[in-house]
Design an enzyme around this catalytic site. Structure first.
Site, mmCIF file in Angstrom:
data_model
loop_
_atom_site.group_PDB
_atom_site.id
_atom_site.type_symbol
_atom_site.label_atom_id
_atom_site.label_comp_id
_atom_site.label_asym_id
_atom_site.label_seq_id
_atom_site.Cartn_x
_atom_site.Cartn_y
_atom_site.Cartn_z
ATOM 1 N N GLY B 135 0.817 -1.218 0.000
ATOM 2 C CA GLY B 135 0.000 0.000 0.000
ATOM 3 C C GLY B 135 0.841 1.254 0.000
ATOM 4 N N LEU B 136 1.041 1.814 -1.180
ATOM 5 C CA LEU B 136 1.773 3.082 -1.295
ATOM 6 C C LEU B 136 0.851 4.147 -1.913
ATOM 7 C CD1 LEU B 136 4.436 4.755 -1.216
ATOM 8 C CD2 LEU B 136 4.920 3.909 -3.528
ATOM 9 N N SER B 143 1.376 9.407 -8.986
ATOM 10 C CA SER B 143 2.756 9.658 -9.407
ATOM 11 C C SER B 143 3.546 10.445 -8.367
ATOM 12 C CB SER B 143 2.760 10.429 -10.735
ATOM 13 O OG SER B 143 2.292 9.589 -11.773
ATOM 14 N N THR B 169 -2.986 -4.172 -5.768
ATOM 15 C CA THR B 169 -3.056 -5.549 -6.273
ATOM 16 C C THR B 169 -3.034 -6.519 -5.091
ATOM 17 O OG1 THR B 169 -1.937 -4.886 -8.285
ATOM 18 C CG2 THR B 169 -1.919 -7.231 -7.775
ATOM 19 N N CYS B 248 11.561 -0.531 -3.512
ATOM 20 C CA CYS B 248 10.684 -1.676 -3.812
ATOM 21 C C CYS B 248 10.188 -1.573 -5.249
ATOM 22 C CB CYS B 248 9.472 -1.690 -2.891
ATOM 23 S SG CYS B 248 9.893 -1.762 -1.154
ATOM 24 N N LEU B 249 9.817 -0.357 -5.631
ATOM 25 C CA LEU B 249 9.299 -0.181 -6.990
ATOM 26 C C LEU B 249 10.365 -0.524 -8.027
ATOM 27 C CD1 LEU B 249 7.136 3.057 -6.698
ATOM 28 C CD2 LEU B 249 6.405 0.685 -6.600
ATOM 29 N N ARG B 253 9.657 -2.971 -10.941
ATOM 30 C CA ARG B 253 9.787 -2.474 -12.316
ATOM 31 C C ARG B 253 10.755 -3.346 -13.118
ATOM 32 N NH1 ARG B 253 10.630 3.754 -10.293
ATOM 33 N NH2 ARG B 253 8.414 4.211 -10.011
ATOM 34 N N GLN B 289 2.459 -7.621 -47.954
ATOM 35 C CA GLN B 289 3.535 -6.775 -47.429
ATOM 36 C C GLN B 289 3.150 -6.062 -46.135
ATOM 37 O OE1 GLN B 289 4.900 -4.182 -50.528
ATOM 38 N NE2 GLN B 289 5.929 -5.813 -51.621
ATOM 39 N N GLU B 373 3.394 1.310 -11.504
ATOM 40 C CA GLU B 373 4.826 1.207 -11.156
ATOM 41 C C GLU B 373 5.632 2.303 -11.836
ATOM 42 O OE1 GLU B 373 6.058 -1.170 -9.152
ATOM 43 O OE2 GLU B 373 4.275 -2.399 -8.936
#
Lengths: 252, 394
Positions: B135-136, B143, B169, B248-249, B253, B289, B373
């Site tokens: 939980g951030l 952002s 998540t 952590c991110l 990532r 093509q 992320e």
């Protein structure tokens, strides 16, 4: 319970194989090699037997090129204890030569059970397991789909799937068994197993092979399939279709 | 059932060790057998395939790059990346689950936790007995996490947490949440600390986000913390400032950069097979093509992304990878994967909108991955700052 499992490194069944320029071997460039799927059933069965007994050793034995070490390590990653590679650059076409080399390796191993896959998916020979049994003078049950061992390590029964039924065979231990599909559901090698496999003993020694009585003369790709024919549409086409199936294809 | 054989135009396989390939092949096979057959249906129903969690744990997929001493597989970062690649080839939701569990929950406990916390939580998380969430992000601070308003106030016995977290998540599935909160003034981002909060604590609630058109096979929740009391030992002692959650991110990532390649490979594979078999104007559409140009572009971008990941992983294993390098890979790979998924969707014509095919599911998923992320734009600014030394965030 001491169990040996003989395995083979084979091309992945979904690989599109090419014949090498010598006309009698596979071009290995770009081909992915795997543990022969029938041998996977044998490895899984050995591991389950050892786990059930609570003690014992599962030894993986293979005959093949240096790269077969990787195949052996797949079995070690699944949980087998150690491996032996009888190294040769070329596996003889004559299964008896392979069987002799394996039998010599297995002879004094003190195994209660020797397992094979019922056949290798590259040569479809179904030979080596029963030949090894014969050379070691051990009973052999081929293509087993179910296995029960008695608690006293003296023997067991195996089931073979035959046309329209099941054949139940009793045998004493030690014995040679070859595994068919359906014997079990092989496990995935867990990631910790993959890491542990690196540290397990893998003994590599040269295979001593005789010349054998068979020579592979040529490999030929199957003929290209011809295009099909549409004889018509709807019920009106049925009589013509039957005529062609009967007279041209001769399948009716 | 047909097997996935990978996309490897530059023999990248030869740059992998035997163990790395073995790990990749195991996960690849597991995904073919267990994810691919069921994922379309779960996606349509909006359900995470929870029944896969024990199998993933059994294989050792959670926190696979953490040490064996805590019940983890102890893999290097390249092998870890290959796991993420294969999981996301199945579905971004499945990869997200593993990313959160490993990169966002187990990683901070390992990096910032006490030895007791590590012993208490990591083995149970590796074995899937305890599921975690992170939980951030907050409803008003995505952002800009440094401006978060969740607070942790110290009491005689521990801490009291208050606030709300969004887009979490595994939020409603988790037994434990890593919650980031300010222990000082709201203006003081340096006072951000991490806490391990049991989700059955009084005052803690999680509500699933409804109406998602992306990551439908994944649980995404809103967390509310109403004066949740936790003991002193809930604090991750070595966490401190915004830098901790950002570390952590960076972990997550890194996994995403690999995962995106997996989604792109799945789409490309589908595109090639469709192009060769779908006949229009009396020949396979792959013979035209315009479709060949699509396929050539896809293969080119996938190959570049594969090499990018591999070198990033090698640098990470040497302890040399920078967060900016991770930003570049996340930004590039997710962007190209989204393009590959979209072009596959288009190449498949009307069939491309069906759940029976993968492309549109991946495309919809990747729109989330593009945003989470660190959005694509934020990574652009991270790189911009790295290049110029000038901060363009505010």
């Amino acid at each position: 319970m001491k169990i040996a499992v003989c395995i083979k490194r084979v091309p992945d069944s979904e690989t599109r194989v090419k014949i090498a320029s010598d006309g009698r071997s596979l071009d290995e460039a770009g081909v992915k090699f795997i543990l022969n799927p029938y041998d996977e059933f044998a490895v899984e069965e050995a591991l389950r037997r050892k786990e059930k007994a609570g003690a014992g050793e599962v030894v993986i034995v293979s005959l093949g090129p240096a790269a077969a070490q990787e195949t052996i390590r797949t079995a070690l990653a699944m949980g087998a204890d150690r491996g032996v590679l009888l190294q040769t650059d070329r596996i003889p076409a004559d299964g008896l030569e392979v069987a002799k080399a394996l039998a010599a390796e297995l002879k004094d191993g003190g195994y209660d059970l020797i397992l094979f896959g019922k056949m290798a998916i590259d040569d479809y020979n179904h030979q080596v397991g029963p030949m090894v049994a014969e050379l070691l003078d051990l009973p052999c049950v081929t293509a087993i789909a179910h296995l029960d061992l008695t608690g006293d390590k003296k023997g067991g029964t195996a089931e073979r799937e035959i046309e329209g039924g099941v054949e139940v065979v009793e045998f004493p231990l030690p014995a040679v068994l070859t595994a068919d599909k359906g014997l079990n559901e092989p496990r995935y090698p867990a990631l910790k197993g993959i890491m542990a496999a690196k540290k397990k003993p893998l003994d590599v020694k040269p295979a001593s092979l005789g010349a054998g009585g068979l020579e592979l003369v040529a490999m030929v790709p199957p003929p290209e399939r011809k295009g099909g024919k549409i004889v018509g549409e709807g019920p009106a086409a049925v009589p013509e279709l039957i005529r062609l199936l009967r007279e041209e294809a001769k399948v009716l | 059932m047909s097997r996935f054989h990978g996309v490897d135009f530059y023999d990248v396989d030869s740059l992998l060790s035997e163990e790395e390939r073995a790990v990749r092949d195991t996960v690849r096979e597991w995904v073919d057998d267990n994810v691919t057959p069921v994922i379309g249906e779960h996606y349509l129903e909006g359900k995470f395939p929870k029944h896969l969690v024990p199998q993933m744990a059994e294989l050792g997929l959670f926190g696979a790059n953490l040490p064996e001493a805590y019940g983890c597989a102890g893999l290097n970062n390249v092998a870890y990346g290959l796991i993420m690649q294969e999981l996301e080839r199945g579905d971004s939701g499945v990869r997200s689950f593993a990313s959160v569990q490993g990169g966002l929950v187990m990683y901070p406990i390992h990096a910032f936790g006490s030895e007791d916390q590590k012993q208490q939580w990591l083995p149970r998380m590796a074995s899937g007995q305890v599921i975690g969430c992170f939980g951030l992000t907050e409803p008003d601070y995505g952002s800009n996490p440094g401006a978060m308003t969740t607070t942790a106030r110290e009491t005689r016995d521990g801490w009291v947490l208050r606030g709300a977290k969004m887009w979490i998540t595994n939020g409603s599935t988790a037994q434990a949440a890593i919650i980031w909160a300010k222990t000082g003034d709201l203006g003081d981002a340096d006072s951000i600390r991490g806490f391990i909060v049991p989700t059955d604590a009084k005052g803690f609630s999680a509500k699933d986000q409804k109406g998602k058109l992306s990551l439908r096979a994944s649980d995404t929740s809103e967390l509310v913390l109403e004066d949740v009391c936790v003991p002193k030992e809930a604090l991750l002692p070595k966490s401190g400032g915004l830098k901790s959650p950002l570390m952590c991110l960076t972990q997550a990532r890194y996994g995403i950069a690999w995962g995106a390649v997996g989604a792109a490979m799945a789409c490309y594979d589908e595109a090639v097979s469709y192009a060769k078999t779908r006949v229009m104007f009396d020949k396979p559409i792959g013979g035209f093509q315009l479709q060949q140009a699509r396929l050539a572009d896809m293969l080119t971008e996938i190959t570049k992304a594969q090499l990018l990941c591999l070198q990033l992983g090698r640098l990470k294993d040497q302890g040399k990878a920078t967060p900016q390098q991770v930003s570049l890979a996340k930004r590039n790979n997710v962007s190209i994967a989204t393009d590959v998924a979209r072009e596959t969707r288009r190449l498949l014509g009307a069939n491309g909108i069906l759940a029976e095919y993968q492309a549109m599911r991946h495309l919809a998923n990747l729109e989330s991955v593009y945003t989470y992320e660190g959005t694509h734009d934020i990574h652009t600014l991270i790189l911009g700052q790295e290049i110029t030394g000038l901060n363009a965030f505010n």
